[in-house]
Design a protein around this motif. Structure first.
Motif, PDB file in Angstrom:
ATOM      1  N   ASN A   1       0.805  -1.226   0.000  1.00 47.46           N
ATOM      2  CA  ASN A   1       0.000   0.000   0.000  1.00 47.46           C
ATOM      3  C   ASN A   1       0.835   1.272   0.000  1.00 47.46           C
ATOM      4  N   GLU A   2       2.141   1.124  -0.212  1.00 53.24           N
ATOM      5  CA  GLU A   2       3.001   2.288  -0.372  1.00 53.24           C
ATOM      6  C   GLU A   2       3.363   2.466  -1.841  1.00 53.24           C
ATOM      7  N   GLN A   3       3.866   3.662  -2.177  1.00 53.88           N
ATOM      8  CA  GLN A   3       4.252   3.959  -3.550  1.00 53.88           C
ATOM      9  C   GLN A   3       5.561   3.258  -3.911  1.00 53.88           C
ATOM     10  N   ALA A   4       5.607   2.702  -5.110  1.00 56.14           N
ATOM     11  CA  ALA A   4       6.802   2.006  -5.568  1.00 56.14           C
ATOM     12  C   ALA A   4       7.085   2.370  -7.022  1.00 56.14           C
ATOM     13  N   ILE A   5       8.354   2.318  -7.390  1.00 54.44           N
ATOM     14  CA  ILE A   5       8.776   2.517  -8.783  1.00 54.44           C
ATOM     15  C   ILE A   5       9.457   1.236  -9.248  1.00 54.44           C
ATOM     16  N   ILE A   6       8.993   0.701 -10.362  1.00 52.78           N
ATOM     17  CA  ILE A   6       9.542  -0.530 -10.918  1.00 52.78           C
ATOM     18  C   ILE A   6       9.948  -0.285 -12.365  1.00 52.78           C
ATOM     19  N   TYR A   7      11.193  -0.594 -12.695  1.00 48.31           N
ATOM     20  CA  TYR A   7      11.667  -0.498 -14.076  1.00 48.31           C
ATOM     21  C   TYR A   7      11.362  -1.825 -14.767  1.00 48.31           C
ATOM     22  N   THR A   8      10.773  -1.755 -15.951  1.00 46.90           N
ATOM     23  CA  THR A   8      10.220  -2.962 -16.551  1.00 46.90           C
ATOM     24  C   THR A   8      10.820  -3.328 -17.904  1.00 46.90           C
ATOM     25  N   HIS A   9      10.658  -4.595 -18.223  1.00 46.53           N
ATOM     26  CA  HIS A   9      11.031  -5.133 -19.536  1.00 46.53           C
ATOM     27  C   HIS A   9       9.827  -5.930 -20.025  1.00 46.53           C
ATOM     28  N   PHE A  10       9.280  -5.549 -21.172  1.00 51.14           N
ATOM     29  CA  PHE A  10       8.043  -6.123 -21.699  1.00 51.14           C
ATOM     30  C   PHE A  10       8.364  -7.171 -22.756  1.00 51.14           C
ATOM     31  N   VAL A  11       7.820  -8.371 -22.587  1.00 52.79           N
ATOM     32  CA  VAL A  11       8.054  -9.463 -23.537  1.00 52.79           C
ATOM     33  C   VAL A  11       6.726  -9.891 -24.142  1.00 52.79           C
ATOM     34  N   VAL A  12       6.657  -9.910 -25.461  1.00 55.51           N
ATOM     35  CA  VAL A  12       5.447 -10.343 -26.164  1.00 55.51           C
ATOM     36  C   VAL A  12       5.739 -11.660 -26.870  1.00 55.51           C
ATOM     37  N   ARG A  13       4.930 -12.681 -26.547  1.00 58.92           N
ATOM     38  CA  ARG A  13       5.036 -13.976 -27.210  1.00 58.92           C
ATOM     39  C   ARG A  13       3.707 -14.290 -27.881  1.00 58.92           C
ATOM     40  N   GLU A  14       3.677 -15.344 -28.655  1.00 58.78           N
ATOM     41  CA  GLU A  14       2.435 -15.727 -29.322  1.00 58.78           C
ATOM     42  C   GLU A  14       1.343 -16.079 -28.320  1.00 58.78           C
ATOM     43  N   ASP A  15       1.754 -16.658 -27.197  1.00 55.65           N
ATOM     44  CA  ASP A  15       0.776 -17.135 -26.221  1.00 55.65           C
ATOM     45  C   ASP A  15       0.695 -16.302 -24.950  1.00 55.65           C
ATOM     46  N   ALA A  16       1.484 -15.246 -24.848  1.00 57.72           N
ATOM     47  CA  ALA A  16       1.474 -14.467 -23.600  1.00 57.72           C
ATOM     48  C   ALA A  16       2.153 -13.114 -23.771  1.00 57.72           C
ATOM     49  N   GLN A  17       1.780 -12.184 -22.895  1.00 57.77           N
ATOM     50  CA  GLN A  17       2.470 -10.903 -22.768  1.00 57.77           C
ATOM     51  C   GLN A  17       2.967 -10.820 -21.329  1.00 57.77           C
ATOM     52  N   LEU A  18       4.273 -10.728 -21.175  1.00 56.92           N
ATOM     53  CA  LEU A  18       4.884 -10.820 -19.857  1.00 56.92           C
ATOM     54  C   LEU A  18       5.627  -9.541 -19.501  1.00 56.92           C
ATOM     55  N   LEU A  19       5.492  -9.138 -18.240  1.00 63.10           N
ATOM     56  CA  LEU A  19       6.142  -7.925 -17.772  1.00 63.10           C
ATOM     57  C   LEU A  19       7.107  -8.295 -16.647  1.00 63.10           C
ATOM     58  N   TYR A  20       8.386  -8.033 -16.871  1.00 64.02           N
ATOM     59  CA  TYR A  20       9.413  -8.293 -15.864  1.00 64.02           C
ATOM     60  C   TYR A  20       9.826  -6.971 -15.230  1.00 64.02           C
ATOM     61  N   GLY A  21      10.043  -6.982 -13.923  1.00 63.36           N
ATOM     62  CA  GLY A  21      10.348  -5.737 -13.227  1.00 63.36           C
ATOM     63  C   GLY A  21      11.632  -5.805 -12.421  1.00 63.36           C
ATOM     64  N   PHE A  22      12.213  -4.610 -12.202  1.00 63.89           N
ATOM     65  CA  PHE A  22      13.501  -4.523 -11.509  1.00 63.89           C
ATOM     66  C   PHE A  22      13.536  -3.279 -10.628  1.00 63.89           C
ATOM     67  N   ALA A  23      14.341  -3.368  -9.568  1.00 62.89           N
ATOM     68  CA  ALA A  23      14.408  -2.267  -8.610  1.00 62.89           C
ATOM     69  C   ALA A  23      15.129  -1.054  -9.176  1.00 62.89           C
ATOM     70  N   ASN A  24      16.003  -1.264 -10.163  1.00 60.30           N
ATOM     71  CA  ASN A  24      16.749  -0.148 -10.740  1.00 60.30           C
ATOM     72  C   ASN A  24      17.143  -0.473 -12.181  1.00 60.30           C
ATOM     73  N   LYS A  25      17.674   0.516 -12.873  1.00 58.84           N
ATOM     74  CA  LYS A  25      18.022   0.348 -14.287  1.00 58.84           C
ATOM     75  C   LYS A  25      19.215  -0.581 -14.476  1.00 58.84           C
ATOM     76  N   ILE A  26      20.082  -0.662 -13.458  1.00 61.43           N
ATOM     77  CA  ILE A  26      21.252  -1.531 -13.553  1.00 61.43           C
ATOM     78  C   ILE A  26      20.825  -2.993 -13.673  1.00 61.43           C
ATOM     79  N   GLU A  27      19.894  -3.419 -12.811  1.00 61.90           N
ATOM     80  CA  GLU A  27      19.422  -4.795 -12.868  1.00 61.90           C
ATOM     81  C   GLU A  27      18.718  -5.077 -14.193  1.00 61.90           C
TER      82      GLU A  27
END
Length: 207
Positions: free
Chosen positions: A42-68
């Motif tokens: 219930n607190e504010q968070a910032i997540i840096y993401t990488h979006f993957v689109v496949r034929e059978d799914a759309q997946l969102l991967y998240g990271f605490a910072n840009k380095i990761e």
């Protein structure tokens, strides 16, 4: 392309979290090193993401910072390494630790990551060596400290079952076998531990 999310953290069920942004809830799969760095529910968070689109799914991967996120994007370019294995790598060690393993040809530590056999580990070391030769950490890596997942404590046994079950499920999602997950959680279990505590301690014990 979804590159960053900023909103209210609603759920943590490793390795997935639910974050609400503008009335929309995004399910994001994250490495444990990033989940440890998240704030309370219930607190504010910032997540840096990488979006993957496949034929059978759309997946969102998240990271605490840009380095990761940057390291994740480099790792999944290695032949035979996909997002799931990239997630397992960054759940088992921080970005700095992985870069150090590559720099020192630490095959032993890489092989201990779930889903990484000797051939894959050797390929990672060879291919990542060139990609990381100019690597400079300009942002402090996410600290390996545990957050707290609020759980309704009507009965102590309910907490224990949920914490152990969630931790085992998370390890299985990261590539460990059911037997490995159950054994490692059993070895580090403490009644007062949250699921995040158990996952963190189990991952440490297996490296």
């Amino acid at each position: 392309m979804i590159g960053r999310l900023r909103g209210t953290l609603l759920e943590k069920l490793a390795p997935e979290v639910l974050i609400e942004c503008g009335g929309i809830g995004y399910e994001v799969t994250m490495p444990m090193t990033s989940i440890y760095a998240l704030p309370e529910l219930n607190e504010q968070a910032i997540i840096y993401t990488h979006f993957v689109v496949r034929e059978d799914a759309q997946l969102l991967y998240g990271f605490a910072n840009k380095i990761e996120r940057r390291l994740f994007r480099l790792v999944i370019k290695v032949n035979g390494v996909g997002p799931k294995l990239g997630l397992a790598i960054l759940s088992s060690m921080s970005a700095d630790q992985f870069v150090s393993c590559v720099a020192h040809d630490d095959l032993t530590s890489i092989v201990k990551i779930p889903g990484v056999g000797k051939k894959t580990a050797e390929r990672l070391l060879i291919e990542m060596r060139d990609r990381l030769k100019d690597w400079q950490v300009t942002h402090t890596a996410a600290p390996l400290v545990s957050g707290t997942i609020p759980i309704e404590l009507h009965h102590e046994n309910t907490f224990v079952t949920n914490a152990k079950g969630d931790a085992i499920n998370a390890l299985v999602s990261l590539g460990y076998s059911q037997q490995q997950a159950e054994k490692s959680i059993r070895n580090v279990f403490k009644a007062e531990s949250s699921s995040e505590d158990l996952i963190r301690d189990a991952l440490k014990s297996m490296l």
